[in-house]
Design a protein around this motif. Structure first.
Motif, PDB file in Angstrom:
ATOM      1  N   ALA A 403       0.818  -1.212   0.000  1.00 45.51           N
ATOM      2  CA  ALA A 403       0.000   0.000   0.000  1.00 45.51           C
ATOM      3  C   ALA A 403       0.853   1.263   0.000  1.00 45.51           C
ATOM      4  O   ALA A 403       0.568   2.229  -0.724  1.00 45.51           O
ATOM      5  N   VAL A 404       1.900   1.261   0.817  1.00 44.76           N
ATOM      6  CA  VAL A 404       2.792   2.430   0.883  1.00 44.76           C
ATOM      7  C   VAL A 404       3.461   2.659  -0.469  1.00 44.76           C
ATOM      8  O   VAL A 404       3.473   3.788  -1.000  1.00 44.76           O
ATOM      9  N   VAL A 405       4.022   1.607  -1.036  1.00 45.13           N
ATOM     10  CA  VAL A 405       4.785   1.744  -2.280  1.00 45.13           C
ATOM     11  C   VAL A 405       3.886   2.169  -3.433  1.00 45.13           C
ATOM     12  O   VAL A 405       4.231   3.059  -4.224  1.00 45.13           O
ATOM     13  N   MET A 406       2.705   1.538  -3.557  1.00 48.04           N
ATOM     14  CA  MET A 406       1.871   1.840  -4.722  1.00 48.04           C
ATOM     15  C   MET A 406       1.293   3.250  -4.661  1.00 48.04           C
ATOM     16  O   MET A 406       1.227   3.937  -5.688  1.00 48.04           O
ATOM     17  N   THR A 407       0.890   3.719  -3.485  1.00 48.83           N
ATOM     18  CA  THR A 407       0.359   5.076  -3.413  1.00 48.83           C
ATOM     19  C   THR A 407       1.461   6.111  -3.605  1.00 48.83           C
ATOM     20  O   THR A 407       1.275   7.111  -4.308  1.00 48.83           O
ATOM     21  N   ALA A 408       2.622   5.858  -3.007  1.00 54.56           N
ATOM     22  CA  ALA A 408       3.738   6.802  -3.169  1.00 54.56           C
ATOM     23  C   ALA A 408       4.233   6.823  -4.612  1.00 54.56           C
ATOM     24  O   ALA A 408       4.532   7.892  -5.166  1.00 54.56           O
ATOM     25  N   LEU A 409       4.303   5.655  -5.243  1.00 50.75           N
ATOM     26  CA  LEU A 409       4.765   5.578  -6.635  1.00 50.75           C
ATOM     27  C   LEU A 409       3.843   6.359  -7.567  1.00 50.75           C
ATOM     28  O   LEU A 409       4.293   7.202  -8.356  1.00 50.75           O
ATOM     29  N   VAL A 410       2.557   6.072  -7.487  1.00 49.26           N
ATOM     30  CA  VAL A 410       1.603   6.690  -8.411  1.00 49.26           C
ATOM     31  C   VAL A 410       1.449   8.181  -8.122  1.00 49.26           C
ATOM     32  O   VAL A 410       1.332   8.994  -9.043  1.00 49.26           O
ATOM     33  N   ALA A 411       1.485   8.558  -6.837  1.00 46.99           N
ATOM     34  CA  ALA A 411       1.272   9.961  -6.478  1.00 46.99           C
ATOM     35  C   ALA A 411       2.526  10.806  -6.632  1.00 46.99           C
ATOM     36  O   ALA A 411       2.480  11.897  -7.231  1.00 46.99           O
ATOM     37  N   TRP A 412       3.652  10.322  -6.142  1.00 44.50           N
ATOM     38  CA  TRP A 412       4.855  11.142  -6.065  1.00 44.50           C
ATOM     39  C   TRP A 412       5.780  10.984  -7.267  1.00 44.50           C
ATOM     40  O   TRP A 412       6.305  11.966  -7.768  1.00 44.50           O
ATOM     41  N   ARG A 413       5.968   9.763  -7.716  1.00 42.77           N
ATOM     42  CA  ARG A 413       6.905   9.529  -8.818  1.00 42.77           C
ATOM     43  C   ARG A 413       6.234   9.733 -10.187  1.00 42.77           C
ATOM     44  O   ARG A 413       6.777  10.420 -11.052  1.00 42.77           O
ATOM     45  N   LEU A 414       5.064   9.123 -10.371  1.00 42.88           N
ATOM     46  CA  LEU A 414       4.405   9.185 -11.673  1.00 42.88           C
ATOM     47  C   LEU A 414       3.411  10.339 -11.792  1.00 42.88           C
ATOM     48  O   LEU A 414       3.037  10.721 -12.901  1.00 42.88           O
ATOM     49  N   SER A 429     -21.181   8.153 -12.009  1.00 43.07           N
ATOM     50  CA  SER A 429     -22.225   9.144 -11.739  1.00 43.07           C
ATOM     51  C   SER A 429     -21.910   9.967 -10.489  1.00 43.07           C
ATOM     52  O   SER A 429     -22.287  11.129 -10.392  1.00 43.07           O
ATOM     53  N   THR A 430     -21.225   9.345  -9.525  1.00 46.58           N
ATOM     54  CA  THR A 430     -20.835  10.054  -8.305  1.00 46.58           C
ATOM     55  C   THR A 430     -19.429  10.609  -8.490  1.00 46.58           C
ATOM     56  O   THR A 430     -18.456   9.854  -8.549  1.00 46.58           O
ATOM     57  N   ARG A 431     -19.326  11.913  -8.614  1.00 45.93           N
ATOM     58  CA  ARG A 431     -18.031  12.535  -8.880  1.00 45.93           C
ATOM     59  C   ARG A 431     -17.246  12.710  -7.585  1.00 45.93           C
ATOM     60  O   ARG A 431     -17.816  12.893  -6.506  1.00 45.93           O
ATOM     61  N   ILE A 432     -15.924  12.650  -7.693  1.00 42.94           N
ATOM     62  CA  ILE A 432     -15.069  12.882  -6.530  1.00 42.94           C
ATOM     63  C   ILE A 432     -14.249  14.151  -6.760  1.00 42.94           C
ATOM     64  O   ILE A 432     -13.813  14.436  -7.877  1.00 42.94           O
ATOM     65  N   GLY A 433     -14.055  14.907  -5.699  1.00 41.39           N
ATOM     66  CA  GLY A 433     -13.365  16.185  -5.795  1.00 41.39           C
ATOM     67  C   GLY A 433     -11.854  16.043  -5.721  1.00 41.39           C
ATOM     68  O   GLY A 433     -11.303  14.950  -5.556  1.00 41.39           O
ATOM     69  N   VAL A 434     -11.203  17.185  -5.786  1.00 37.26           N
ATOM     70  CA  VAL A 434      -9.744  17.203  -5.769  1.00 37.26           C
ATOM     71  C   VAL A 434      -9.191  16.743  -4.422  1.00 37.26           C
ATOM     72  O   VAL A 434      -8.024  16.349  -4.318  1.00 37.26           O
ATOM     73  N   TRP A 435     -10.038  16.764  -3.387  1.00 38.26           N
ATOM     74  CA  TRP A 435      -9.611  16.267  -2.076  1.00 38.26           C
ATOM     75  C   TRP A 435      -9.070  14.849  -2.162  1.00 38.26           C
ATOM     76  O   TRP A 435      -8.174  14.470  -1.401  1.00 38.26           O
ATOM     77  N   TRP A 436      -9.628  14.051  -3.096  1.00 36.36           N
ATOM     78  CA  TRP A 436      -9.222  12.651  -3.236  1.00 36.36           C
ATOM     79  C   TRP A 436      -7.730  12.540  -3.561  1.00 36.36           C
ATOM     80  O   TRP A 436      -7.035  11.644  -3.061  1.00 36.36           O
ATOM     81  N   VAL A 437      -7.229  13.441  -4.390  1.00 35.27           N
ATOM     82  CA  VAL A 437      -5.811  13.430  -4.774  1.00 35.27           C
ATOM     83  C   VAL A 437      -4.929  13.609  -3.557  1.00 35.27           C
ATOM     84  O   VAL A 437      -3.910  12.919  -3.387  1.00 35.27           O
ATOM     85  N   TYR A 438      -5.320  14.523  -2.659  1.00 36.22           N
ATOM     86  CA  TYR A 438      -4.505  14.793  -1.477  1.00 36.22           C
ATOM     87  C   TYR A 438      -4.619  13.672  -0.442  1.00 36.22           C
ATOM     88  O   TYR A 438      -3.645  13.348   0.235  1.00 36.22           O
ATOM     89  N   VAL A 439      -5.783  13.074  -0.341  1.00 38.55           N
ATOM     90  CA  VAL A 439      -5.941  11.963   0.598  1.00 38.55           C
ATOM     91  C   VAL A 439      -5.076  10.778   0.176  1.00 38.55           C
ATOM     92  O   VAL A 439      -4.296  10.231   0.964  1.00 38.55           O
ATOM     93  N   VAL A 440      -5.206  10.366  -1.093  1.00 38.83           N
ATOM     94  CA  VAL A 440      -4.456   9.196  -1.576  1.00 38.83           C
ATOM     95  C   VAL A 440      -2.976   9.516  -1.717  1.00 38.83           C
ATOM     96  O   VAL A 440      -2.115   8.656  -1.482  1.00 38.83           O
ATOM     97  N   GLY A 441      -2.657  10.746  -2.076  1.00 35.85           N
ATOM     98  CA  GLY A 441      -1.266  11.098  -2.342  1.00 35.85           C
ATOM     99  C   GLY A 441      -0.474  11.531  -1.136  1.00 35.85           C
ATOM    100  O   GLY A 441       0.765  11.467  -1.146  1.00 35.85           O
ATOM    101  N   VAL A 442      -1.157  11.980  -0.070  1.00 41.68           N
ATOM    102  CA  VAL A 442      -0.448  12.491   1.099  1.00 41.68           C
ATOM    103  C   VAL A 442      -0.848  11.735   2.365  1.00 41.68           C
ATOM    104  O   VAL A 442      -0.011  11.136   3.043  1.00 41.68           O
ATOM    105  N   VAL A 443      -2.135  11.764   2.697  1.00 40.64           N
ATOM    106  CA  VAL A 443      -2.589  11.180   3.953  1.00 40.64           C
ATOM    107  C   VAL A 443      -2.311   9.684   4.012  1.00 40.64           C
ATOM    108  O   VAL A 443      -1.737   9.177   4.990  1.00 40.64           O
ATOM    109  N   VAL A 444      -2.710   8.962   2.962  1.00 44.47           N
ATOM    110  CA  VAL A 444      -2.585   7.501   2.987  1.00 44.47           C
ATOM    111  C   VAL A 444      -1.137   7.040   3.113  1.00 44.47           C
ATOM    112  O   VAL A 444      -0.807   6.262   4.014  1.00 44.47           O
ATOM    113  N   PRO A 445      -0.209   7.479   2.233  1.00 48.75           N
ATOM    114  CA  PRO A 445       1.165   6.977   2.380  1.00 48.75           C
ATOM    115  C   PRO A 445       1.826   7.369   3.693  1.00 48.75           C
ATOM    116  O   PRO A 445       2.619   6.591   4.243  1.00 48.75           O
ATOM    117  N   LEU A 446       1.496   8.552   4.222  1.00 52.46           N
ATOM    118  CA  LEU A 446       2.106   8.961   5.490  1.00 52.46           C
ATOM    119  C   LEU A 446       1.559   8.154   6.662  1.00 52.46           C
ATOM    120  O   LEU A 446       2.311   7.680   7.519  1.00 52.46           O
TER     121      LEU A 446
END
Length: 520
Positions: A403-414, A429-446
């Protein structure tokens, strides 16, 4: 320009409903029944539901969407998807396949145990000493951990039967095998377990059990370990970050409602966990009532001990216990089977795409080898010790590392999270906001990075459950080493068909995503 592959070139679910049932079947497994109630009870009771719900909403569902976006956009098994992101990332996909292989080896034997106990429940074969029957008479567990060669026939034959059934389903493919089995097994599981819960609620002392489960200890929320336990459980429960949902979502049709499906799967899984907690603790309340003690004084409230030692004691003491036992152990077996099939599909799909095999070839070749290893390891007198250590390291080191490697790879490297969010919104049909990028890219890997470091440090400095160092090295760290070596070797093997001959759909807007599209 590379030719875009058509959706008919690989297997697909028949529709959204088939996918949702299969995804729920994967998420709802043994952990829902024997892990969640104990984890909740040990971490504040009703108060645990607060970090649990927060972890589900803030981490679980966003990572589930992340898996869906990867699998659906890049249309492949875990190794194929990560290879299409960048050649160097293919090894991460094979690492995830390695995690599934390790879990498969011991997961199958638990299902075999449950099937055996369905039969034992009829005559209550365990007698007056359920714990002794499970470890000594049934498993014939050795006093010391080791590498055993003594085969236990009572485990061997049910284990062989379990493997025959699961490989037969796997060989039928996605629609005829996985989808049809989940259409049958998931409703069956709901009916069986609902009947079990209704019966448990009418037992003497059931209210005491429910009070123990739901009464909050608010002070527990001040302990970081409670929040870590909630996050860890969400990862294990939703089957995220180690290839399952990436693989499953890759079989969806091009136009599929990803985010709405994800919400259905996530909340269905959590609803079943709450239902399991109600059933388990109502039953434990009955046991405490019979013994004249408080629920707090009971032992064995999680894992194999709960299912195969504590519950048989309860079954022996309650009116109509045999019927209750059949319901419980059949539910356990069915829940385990639907999750096992998803783990096997991660492995099967990867080998199908790497070597150009069909589902039957993958089931017989890869599944056959896994079956032999599983039977040799887990039909012996040392099976319980090996299972305990493999489960600890595979989940708390293997899955969290993935989980750490895949989120960090996709968010930080790629830096692909904006594209994946755009993909989710383009087909859902259910749209997700830009908050999702920060959650997956910052909160989750940390957050999970901290969990990984602290967990590994504890395993190194404190050991685990009194197991000797050599045993932890062989079956604990050895399992992690296998995942790494397996990933390196499989990455070097040539593909039967070039996985890079692929164009994601829908295509990105000409010129790429605009600043407005990224931020909106």
């Amino acid at each position: 320009m590379a030719r875009a592959k058509t959706s008919t070139e690989r297997e697909q679910w028949s529709g959204q409903t088939g996918f949702i049932l299969a995804a729920i079947g994967s998420a709802v497994g043994l952990g829902n029944i024997w892990r969640f109630p104990g984890v909740a009870y040990e971490n504040g009771g009703g108060a645990f539901l607060v970090p649990y719900v927060i972890a589900l909403l803030v981490i679980g569902i966003p990572v589930l969407f992340f898996d869906y976006a990867l699998g659906h956009r890049f249309r492949g098994s875990a190794p194929t998807v990560f290879r299409r992101l960048t050649r160097r990332a293919e090894a991460l996909g094979w690492f995830q396949v390695g995690i599934s292989i390790v879990i498969i080896l011991y997961y199958t034997v638990i299902i075999a145990w449950a099937l055996s106990f369905v039969w034992f429940s009829v005559e209550q074969t365990w007698g007056d000493d359920a714990a002794g029957f499970f470890t000594n008479d049934f498993l014939r567990t050795s006093a010391e951990p080791g590498i055993g060669l003594d085969v236990v026939p009572g485990v061997f034959w049910p284990l062989v039967g379990t493997w025959v059934v699961t490989l037969g389903i796997l060989a039928l493919g996605v629609q005829k095998g996985l989808e049809r089995s989940n259409v049958i097994f998931l409703p069956l599981l709901v009916v069986l377990f609902a009947a079990l819960v209704v019966r448990a609620l009418f037992l003497d002392g059931a209210t005491d059990g429910l009070n123990a489960f739901f009464t909050p200890d608010w002070s527990a929320l001040l302990h970081p370990g409670v929040w870590i336990a909630a996050v860890a459980h969400i990862f294990f429960s939703l089957s995220i970050a180690f290839g399952i949902m990436v693989t499953y979502s890759s079989y969806l049709k091009r136009r599929s409602n990803l985010t709405s499906s994800g919400l259905v799967v996530a909340f269905s899984n959590s609803s079943f966990e709450i239902l399991a907690g109600v059933g388990v603790f109502a039953t434990l309340g009955f046991m405490a009532h019979q013994q004249g003690v408080g629920v707090d004084d009971l032992e064995g409230l999680t894992g194999p001990t709960l299912s195969f030692s504590t519950f048989p004691q309860i079954i022996s003491a309650m009116p109509g216990g045999s019927f209750f036992g059949v319901l419980f152990f059949l539910s356990l077996a069915v829940a385990g089977l639907t999750s096992l099939l998803s783990l096997l599909q991660v492995v099967s799909a990867a080998f199908q795409e790497k070597f150009g095999w069909d589902p039957r070839q993958a089931a017989l070749r890869v599944g056959g080898i896994a079956a032999v290893i599983s039977i040799l390891l887990f039909s012996t007198t040392t099976a319980l010790h090996v299972l305990d250590v493999l489960d600890k390291w595979a989940n708390e080191v293997g899955v969290i590392t993935s989980a750490v490697v895949m989120t960090a790879l996709v968010a930080w490297r790629l830096r692909l999270l904006p594209q994946l969010r755009w993909h989710l919104n383009a087909v859902s049909s259910t749209r997700i906001g830009v908050w999702w990028v920060y959650v997956v890219g910052v909160v989750v890997p940390l957050v999970i990075g901290y969990m990984l470091v602290s967990g590994v440090w504890m395993l190194i400095t404190e050991g685990y459950d009194g197991y000797p160092l050599w045993f932890r090295l062989v079956f604990g760290w050895g399992a992690i080493a296998f995942m790494v070596v397996f990933a390196v070797i499989m990455t070097k093997v040539r593909w039967a068909k070039d996985p890079d001959d692929f164009v994601p759909w829908p295509p990105l807007p000409e010129g790429g995503l605009t600043t407005k599209e990224v931020r909106s």
